[in-house]
Structure formats: structure tokens, C-alpha cells
Write an enzyme that holds these catalytic residues in place. Structure first.
Site, mmCIF file in Angstrom:
data_model
loop_
_atom_site.group_PDB
_atom_site.id
_atom_site.type_symbol
_atom_site.label_atom_id
_atom_site.label_comp_id
_atom_site.label_asym_id
_atom_site.label_seq_id
_atom_site.Cartn_x
_atom_site.Cartn_y
_atom_site.Cartn_z
ATOM 1 N N ARG A 174 -33.326 -0.085 -6.421
ATOM 2 C CA ARG A 174 -32.297 -0.993 -6.940
ATOM 3 C C ARG A 174 -30.877 -0.527 -6.606
ATOM 4 O O ARG A 174 -29.925 -1.297 -6.757
ATOM 5 C CB ARG A 174 -32.460 -1.139 -8.458
ATOM 6 C CG ARG A 174 -33.568 -2.111 -8.855
ATOM 7 C CD ARG A 174 -33.652 -2.272 -10.354
ATOM 8 N NE ARG A 174 -34.390 -1.189 -10.969
ATOM 9 C CZ ARG A 174 -34.534 -1.034 -12.292
ATOM 10 N NH1 ARG A 174 -33.945 -1.893 -13.124
ATOM 11 N NH2 ARG A 174 -35.233 -0.031 -12.777
ATOM 12 N N LYS A 222 -31.064 8.152 -4.651
ATOM 13 C CA LYS A 222 -30.351 7.728 -5.843
ATOM 14 C C LYS A 222 -29.663 8.894 -6.542
ATOM 15 O O LYS A 222 -28.504 8.790 -6.972
ATOM 16 C CB LYS A 222 -31.315 7.052 -6.819
ATOM 17 C CG LYS A 222 -30.688 6.711 -8.166
ATOM 18 C CD LYS A 222 -31.634 5.952 -9.073
ATOM 19 C CE LYS A 222 -32.746 6.824 -9.602
ATOM 20 N NZ LYS A 222 -33.525 6.137 -10.655
#
Length: 453
Positions: free
Chosen positions: A15, A22
Site C-alpha cells: 500500500r 516500507k
């Protein structure tokens, strides 16, 4: 007890829509996983384990200075699976603290509260009560209030979904029990994963004491799954830092418009205007004033210095009662003595500028050793680069340099010398000499101006 600290950093983070891991996205100028490792490193008698997977090479390279044991989790199947990969490296007589590379604001004080409760027969769980617990595992307690299990959102019953106390994922478990529990994990659940949280029910079954600790605030245990959450944690960290600065005697004209992306230390009666950015290690002395839109990185600013708007200072040392800016740029290696002045649109680099000396405007001073009480006129430049090598310009005390002067290094200007405006100086100038180097002016009558074709 000795501790193993396991930081989980193997998630894909799809996402984030990013080309890199991330956990390498930054909060307060530092990669999230590095923030967690830094906090973990403050706990005594601890051995670090970093679990990596997706883009793990990036994470490992970015964190190699922590000397953590790198454990790979290929084809990850949950948090329990991650701990099972680390199990062979755990100390037999210690305890294991599980942290997360995308939960960057966890505090050492909270972890210290957990470790203080650790025993060979105690499991310590970090929990928090949330108004909206959606998405979190619920803490299930018996009639006596003892923790009996953690139930994940997708596996919870309607009554369990009403529970507001949730699991943060951070727990401290004794290794003598943890090894057995990890071996007994199954993936018989809605996600088909091995949940680390299943060890809570096993601990209750085995008569292990389960105690809970709460963080000071929800931001401390908030994770990052997308850039919206990343931005929210950035603002939270900046808010915390702004409060700390004001409590230590600094005035922030708007606490919501300051960014500290490193370590900022302030003396008393410091005033910081809006939209200032601080990177690396910055030290501001007493009475320092910083105008709006300034950027300071790895620098020391002496007492009572004024830095005016839109000034950039990088890897420099500034003395007391200096006057800098607006629109000035101090590049690495700049050293200003007390009461020096650097005016608007002046750039310095690897320059030592003596006490009371002034470079007021529109000048470049690089690779220079300048004495005290020197006045540098507008448009002056030190020509320090010959296309291959850098050379030094030496200017002694009490020199006056006229406007639009070029000092071609290497060159020495002796004490009390004067340089006439518009000069290009290539040779040494002696004490109290006047140096001027101008082409002879020629005037031509009736000269036809060029016309546009």
C-alpha cells in the site's frame, strides 16, 4: 534477564506503492526501522535480531551498523512464522521482546516498564484501549480480569468484537516457554497464518503469569501501512518535539510549522520563526534568533546570533553575536568567529572568517582564511578552483576589499591592505598597500550600437 529483541521488517508494504521497503520510509528524517533499532539498542543486555524478507537486501544494507543478526523470512506466513525463523538463535535463559519495523515511535521508557516485569514465568503484553478497535486483535480476559487469549479481528465473535482493549503486537516472553509455544503454533485460522498472538492462550494454559503494560499514547504503538499513516506519524513526532523544545526554553512562533529531522539542542531564550527545518545534529546557543524559512544541518550556532530568513547553514560553526542573512548560504567547513556578518546572497564554503569581519552581500568566499575586521565589498569572489584543484585565499586583519573584486587563489592579502573596486588580484598584496588591477578605459566617439536582426 538477558534479552533477545526481534524486529519484524519483512512485510511487503504494497500500500506504500514504493520502489523500496516500507520500513525504510522516514519519520523525522530517519528510516522507521532505524528508529526502532535505535530505541531497542538502549535496552541493556540485549541481542538484536532483524527479520527481513521483501527487499531485504535494502533493509540489511541500511541497518548494518547496528550489528543485528539478520534472519530471512522468505514466503512469510505471519508473525509466528517470523519468530519461528529466529527461534534457533534465541538465548536459552533469556526473554524475547518482539517489535515492529513499521512502528517507529515506541519509547524506550515503555519497553523498560515491560522488561522490569519480566521473569522466567511471566509474559508481558503491551495493550491499549481504543475508541475504535477495528482491525486489532482483542484482549480476552476471564472473570478475574486475567488475560486468557488474543483473538484476531477476522476470528472474533460479535461479543469479542465489542472489546476495546487491543493487542499492540509488542510482547516480551520467557524463552524457556517461548520455544515450546512456537513449535506448537498452527495456521488453522481465517488468514492461514501462524499468529504469534496464539502463544497468549498457551501461556494461560501453562500457568504462566500474563501481565499487561500500557503505552503513554496511541501514537507510540501506531503502525504505518500507507503514506497517509506515515504523514500522520510525522506530524505526531514533530508535535512531540515542538513541545519538548518549548518546555526547554525555546519560543516557537508557530509550533505546528517546524521540522526537526535529527537532534536539535537549544539554549534558553531561543526564538524560532515558522517553516524552519533542522537536520542532523544542530546546537543553538542562548538567545539565538532564527527567521522564517531557514534550513540548518549539522551546525553549531553561538549565543545571541541572529539568522535571518531563507538562510541555509550546513556543517558549519558560527560564533557568538553573528549576523547572517537573509538569503545566505553557509556550506560545509565554514567557521565564523564572534560578531562576523554574512549578508544577503552571500555563499561561503570551507572559509574561516575572523571576528568582526563583514561579507555583506552578493559574494562568494570559498577556501579562505580571513582575519578580523575585514570588510568585503559587494560582488567579491574568491577564485579558488583552477578546474582541477582548489587553492587557498589568505586575507589578514583589517583588510578592505572593494566591490566587484576577484581574488585569484592562491593569493595572500597582508594586514591593513586595500583592494580597489573592480580589481582582479593575482599576486600578493603587502601590508597597508593599495592594490588595483583594472584594464585601461577607452572611450570611442560615435560608436554604433548593435541593432536587432
Amino acid at each position: 534477564m538477558t534479552q533477545d529483541i526481534v524486529i519484524l521488517a519483512a512485510g511487503k508494504g504494497s500500500r506504500m506503492k514504493s520502489a523500496f521497503s516500507k520500513v525504510l520510509h522516514k519519520v523525522g528524517g530517519k528510516a522507521m526501522v532505524r528508529r526502532v533499532l535505535t530505541t531497542a539498542s538502549t535496552l541493556p543486555e540485549s541481542k538484536l535480531h532483524l527479520v527481513v524478507g521483501h527487499q531485504g537486501e535494502q533493509v540489511e544494507a541500511n541497518c548494518q551498523d547496528f550489528s543485528a543478526n539478520i534472519v530471512w523470512q522468505d514466503n512469510p506466513q505471519g508473525t509466528g512464522d517470523a519468530l519461528r525463523r529466529v527461534a534457533p538463535y534465541l538465548q536459552a535463559d533469556g526473554a524475547t521482546l518482539t517489535l515492529y519495523g513499521d512502528v517507529p515511535l515506541i519509547r524506550a521508557s515503555t519497553l523498560a516498564k515491560m522488561t522490569a516485569l519480566s521473569t522466567p514465568n511471566t509474559l508481558v503484553l503491551l495493550t491499549i484501549a481504543l475508541d475504535n478497535p477495528t482491525g486489532y486483535g482483542r484482549i480476552v480476559r476471564d472473570a478475574q480480569g486475567k488475560v486468557t487469549a488474543i483473538v484476531e479481528q477476522k476470528d472474533a465473535s460479535p461479543s469479542q468484537l465489542a472489546i476495546t482493549e487491543v493487542n499492540t503486537g509488542i510482547l516480551l516472553a520467557p524463552n524457556n516457554h517461548l520455544q515450546t509455544w512456537l513449535a506448537a503454533l498452527t495456521n488453522n485460522n481465517a488468514q492461514g497464518e501462524y499468529y504469534l498472538t496464539d502463544v497468549i492462550a498457551m501461556a494461560a494454559r501453562d500457568g504462566v503469569d500474563i501481565v499487561t503494560v500500557n503505552p503513554d499514547n496511541a501514537a507510540e504503538v501506531a503502525g504505518v501501512n500507507d503514506r497517509v499513516q506515515l504523514a500522520a506519524l510525522e506530524r505526531e513526532l514533530q508535535h512531540q518535539q515542538a513541545i519538548h523544545l518549548m518546555q526547554n526554553g525555546a519560543t516557537l512562533l508557530d509550533p505546528s510549522r517546524i521540522d526537526v529531522r535529527g537532534e536539535l539542542t537549544t539554549g534558553h531564550d531561543v526564538v524560532i520563526d515558522v517553516n524552519c527545518v533542522f537536520e542532523g545534529k544542530v546546537v543553538l546557543g542562548n538567545g539565538v534568533e532564527i527567521g522564517p524559512n531557514c534550513h540548518l544541518k549539522d551546525c553549531i550556532i553561538g549565543d545571541n546570533t541572529v539568522i535571518k530568513s531563507h538562510t541555509l547553514i550546513d556543517d558549519s560553526q558560527v560564533g557568538e553575536s553573528c549576523d547572517i542573512g537573509p538569503f545566505a548560504r553557509l556550506r560545509p567547513g565554514t567557521q565564523l568567529s564572534n560578531k562576523a556578518k554574512i549578508g544577503n546572497f552571500v555563499e561561503t564554503k570551507k572559509a574561516r572568517i575572523g571576528e568582526g569581519s563583514k561579507v555583506n552581500h552578493l559574494s562568494y568566499i570559498g577556501d579562505t582564511d580571513m582575519g578580523a575586521n575585514v570588510n568585503v565589498g559587494a560582488g567579491t569572489i574568491t577564485c579558488n578552483y583552477d578546474g582541477v584543484n582548489k587553492h587557498l585565499t589568505q586575507v589578514a586583519d583589517n583588510v578592505f576589499i572593494g566591490s566587484n573584486t576577484s581574488l585569484v587563489a592562491p593569493v595572500q592579502i597582508a594586514e591593513g591592505a586595500t583592494i580597489a573596486a573592480g580589481s582582479t588580484i593575482t599576486k600578493q598584496v603587502g601590508e597597508k598597500q593599495l592594490a588595483f588591477a583594472r584594464a585601461r578605459q577607452t572611450n570611442k566617439d560615435n560608436w554604433p550600437r548593435p541593432v536587432k536582426k
